[in-house]
Enzyme design. Structure first.
Site, PDB file in Angstrom:
ATOM      1  N   TYR A   1       0.857  -1.183   0.000  1.00  0.00           N
ATOM      2  CA  TYR A   1       0.000   0.000   0.000  1.00  0.00           C
ATOM      3  C   TYR A   1       0.893   1.233   0.000  1.00  0.00           C
ATOM      4  O   TYR A   1       1.837   1.323   0.793  1.00  0.00           O
ATOM      5  CB  TYR A   1      -0.903   0.004   1.251  1.00  0.00           C
ATOM      6  CG  TYR A   1      -1.815   1.207   1.333  1.00  0.00           C
ATOM      7  CD1 TYR A   1      -2.866   1.377   0.432  1.00  0.00           C
ATOM      8  CD2 TYR A   1      -1.623   2.183   2.315  1.00  0.00           C
ATOM      9  CE1 TYR A   1      -3.707   2.481   0.510  1.00  0.00           C
ATOM     10  CE2 TYR A   1      -2.462   3.284   2.399  1.00  0.00           C
ATOM     11  CZ  TYR A   1      -3.497   3.432   1.499  1.00  0.00           C
ATOM     12  OH  TYR A   1      -4.318   4.535   1.575  1.00  0.00           O
ATOM     13  N   ASP A  54       9.260   2.600   0.039  1.00  0.00           N
ATOM     14  CA  ASP A  54       8.189   3.247   0.781  1.00  0.00           C
ATOM     15  C   ASP A  54       8.367   2.856   2.240  1.00  0.00           C
ATOM     16  O   ASP A  54       7.976   1.770   2.666  1.00  0.00           O
ATOM     17  CB  ASP A  54       6.822   2.812   0.251  1.00  0.00           C
ATOM     18  CG  ASP A  54       5.680   3.481   1.014  1.00  0.00           C
ATOM     19  OD1 ASP A  54       5.940   4.082   2.074  1.00  0.00           O
ATOM     20  OD2 ASP A  54       4.534   3.388   0.546  1.00  0.00           O
ATOM     21  N   LYS A 109       4.017   8.873   8.835  1.00  0.00           N
ATOM     22  CA  LYS A 109       3.708   8.281  10.138  1.00  0.00           C
ATOM     23  C   LYS A 109       4.678   8.735  11.248  1.00  0.00           C
ATOM     24  O   LYS A 109       4.488   9.815  11.776  1.00  0.00           O
ATOM     25  CB  LYS A 109       3.581   6.766   9.999  1.00  0.00           C
ATOM     26  CG  LYS A 109       2.376   6.459   9.069  1.00  0.00           C
ATOM     27  CD  LYS A 109       1.926   5.028   8.979  1.00  0.00           C
ATOM     28  CE  LYS A 109       0.613   4.967   8.192  1.00  0.00           C
ATOM     29  NZ  LYS A 109       0.615   4.115   7.030  1.00  0.00           N
TER      30      LYS A 109
HETATM   31  C1  LIG Z   1       0.079   4.619   5.604  1.00  0.00           C
HETATM   32  C2  LIG Z   1       0.911   4.335   4.423  1.00  0.00           C
HETATM   33  C3  LIG Z   1       0.956   5.227   3.322  1.00  0.00           C
HETATM   34  C4  LIG Z   1       0.029   6.394   3.212  1.00  0.00           C
HETATM   35  O1  LIG Z   1       0.257   7.355   4.186  1.00  0.00           O
HETATM   36  P1  LIG Z   1      -0.932   8.395   4.546  1.00  0.00           P
HETATM   37  O2  LIG Z   1      -0.288   9.327   5.517  1.00  0.00           O
HETATM   38  O3  LIG Z   1      -2.032   7.565   5.119  1.00  0.00           O
HETATM   39  O4  LIG Z   1      -1.327   9.056   3.281  1.00  0.00           O
HETATM   40  C5  LIG Z   1       1.858   4.975   2.320  1.00  0.00           C
HETATM   41  N1  LIG Z   1       2.669   3.905   2.370  1.00  0.00           N
HETATM   42  C6  LIG Z   1       2.652   3.029   3.386  1.00  0.00           C
HETATM   43  C7  LIG Z   1       3.611   1.887   3.393  1.00  0.00           C
HETATM   44  C8  LIG Z   1       1.758   3.204   4.431  1.00  0.00           C
HETATM   45  O5  LIG Z   1       1.706   2.305   5.428  1.00  0.00           O
END
Ligand SMILES: *Cc1c(COP(=O)(O)O)cnc(C)c1O
Length: 427
Positions: free
Chosen positions: A150, A238, A266
């Site tokens: 994701y 990511d 995060k």
């Molecule tokens: C949460 C998440 C995102 C998106 O971040 P948001 O602040 O919710 O837009 C992107 N990549 C990973 C791996 C994530 O866990």
């Protein structure tokens, strides 16, 4: 501090009704609606350390932890103080600040190979911008991503997404045009795909944490590094979950594989809206105002968010990760024993302090094997049993388990005790 009696209008179910009248599904992010686990979401009144408290006064040991940001636990005094101090000096200026520079320096100091940072307001923005940089830098269009990873909710990256997308049983989203995903290639996780010279970037969660927790197979990340180098594509980590949670220097340090571009979110915002893209000065030089790749944000580098992020990073020493790992190991070991004693098939993969929970015999290695387990109905029983005993796991089988530095043996052991009872029921 609220301690509202259950018969007042501020019950979870009354608030959920009210919410559903004015907010689609009653929530501002789909997983929060409890759609895949059933029942009524708890509406949080306040939180402290390892606990959240709902509007009915119920207390939960929290393993959601905002899906990752609150690594110090909720309302950590250093973060609260930093935000309060910052707020008193103004909440947004539209001009550069010292703290933006300090946060960028902190990130660059920790992550070997990363020289420059652009701050944005979410993980979604970070990955979306990172792709634009990769396309601008290479002059190529195609992006390779992995099923079950994701990367936020931008059009080009939503396809075959984990987390809430998987929970809804969607492979992609309505409203995303065929054109928007025409240049996105989806490959199975843990298999190094064949690349060619049309590929701008390969984007990967170095530890997949949005289809439960799936470890990268031996050689997978190294293989991606090599495959990218062979065709001149950029490797993009990511690290929105792994960054500053897996270890001091992130996944690149943990696995010894250095990407070309990093995305963060995060933890670096300490619970305030924050994301970041990082790379070498050369790659970041493609970004406006230096280069021709445009990106901007009214609230980018927001003073409250940078203050919170700095306060969190200041608390996170290399030893913090040993302590967080100890917390996770204690939980992993105790839960595994509880399921084992009750005869419930479960596996609890762990990478450093990162934890997953699957009700199956083998830890999955990709989206197909993760889906089989996540959709088998067992997680719902676990979730409901634990919640009724005051322990909040994420309301979806595709989410990871988030521990924090505020979780002590008291909370972990209470969680394990509750799990013994729930496992008996599940067996
Ligand atoms: C949460 C998440 C995102 C998106 O971040 P948001 O602040 O919710 O837009 C992107 N990549 C990973 C791996 C994530 O866990």
């Amino acid at each position: 501090m609220s301690n509202t009696p259950a018969n007042s209008p501020h019950t979870n179910s009354a608030l959920f009704d009210r919410a559903r009248a004015v907010i689609p599904g009653g929530v501002n992010s789909p997983v929060r609606a409890f759609g895949s686990v059933g029942g009524t979401p708890y509406f949080v009144a306040h939180a402290s350390g390892p606990y959240v408290y709902d509007v009915e006064g119920s207390r939960y040991i929290d393993y959601v932890q905002s899906y990752g940001p609150t690594i110090l636990g909720h309302a950590h005094p250093a973060v609260t103080q930093a935000v309060q101090t910052a707020a008193a000096s103004g909440t947004s200026y539209g001009a550069p600040t010292l703290d933006e520079v300090r946060l960028a320096e902190e990130i660059a100091r920790r992550v070997t190979g990363l020289e420059m940072v652009r701050l944005v307001s979410s993980g979604t923005e970070a990955t979306m911008t990172a792709i634009r940089i990769a396309r601008g830098a290479t002059g190529r269009d195609r992006i390779v991503k992995f099923a079950g990873n994701y990367h936020g909710h931008s059009d080009a990256l939503l396809v075959a997404g984990g987390s809430g997308v998987a929970q809804q049983g969607l492979l992609a989203s309505l409203g995303v045009t065929a054109g928007a995903v025409a240049d996105t290639v989806v490959a199975p996780y843990n298999v190094v795909p064949d690349l060619d010279e049309t590929v701008a970037a390969v984007v990967v969660e170095p530890v997949a944490a949005n289809m439960g927790l799936v470890e990268p197979a031996e050689g997978f990340l190294e293989g991606l590094r090599q495959a990218c180098d062979e065709v001149g594509a950029l490797l993009m980590f990511d690290e929105v979950i792994t960054g500053f949670r897996l270890c001091f220097g992130g996944a690149a340090q943990w696995f010894g594989v250095t990407p070309d571009v990093w995305c963060f979110g995060k933890v670096i915002g300490g619970g305030l809206p924050m994301g970041a893209i990082g790379a070498t000065a050369e790659i970041m030089g493609n970004l406006a105002p230096l280069g021709g790749v445009y990106q901007a944000g009214t609230l980018s580098g927001n003073p409250l968010a940078t203050a919170a992020g700095l306060a969190v990073l200041e608390q996170l020493t290399p030893d913090s990760y040993n302590r967080l790992t100890d917390v996770s190991v204690r939980l992993q070991t105790g839960l595994a024993a509880a399921f084992d004693e009750a005869g419930v098939e479960a596996c609890i993969p762990r990478v450093g302090p990162l934890l997953g929970l699957f009700f199956g015999s083998e830890p999955p290695t990709d989206f197909d094997s993760a889906k089989k387990i996540c959709d088998n109905g067992m997680y719902q029983k676990f979730f409901a049993g634990m919640l009724s005993r005051g322990v909040a796991f994420a309301p979806g089988a595709y989410e990871a388990v988030f521990t924090s530095l505020a979780h002590t043996d008291v909370e972990i052991d209470a969680t394990i005790e509750a799990c013994r009872e729930v496992a008996e029921e599940m067996a």
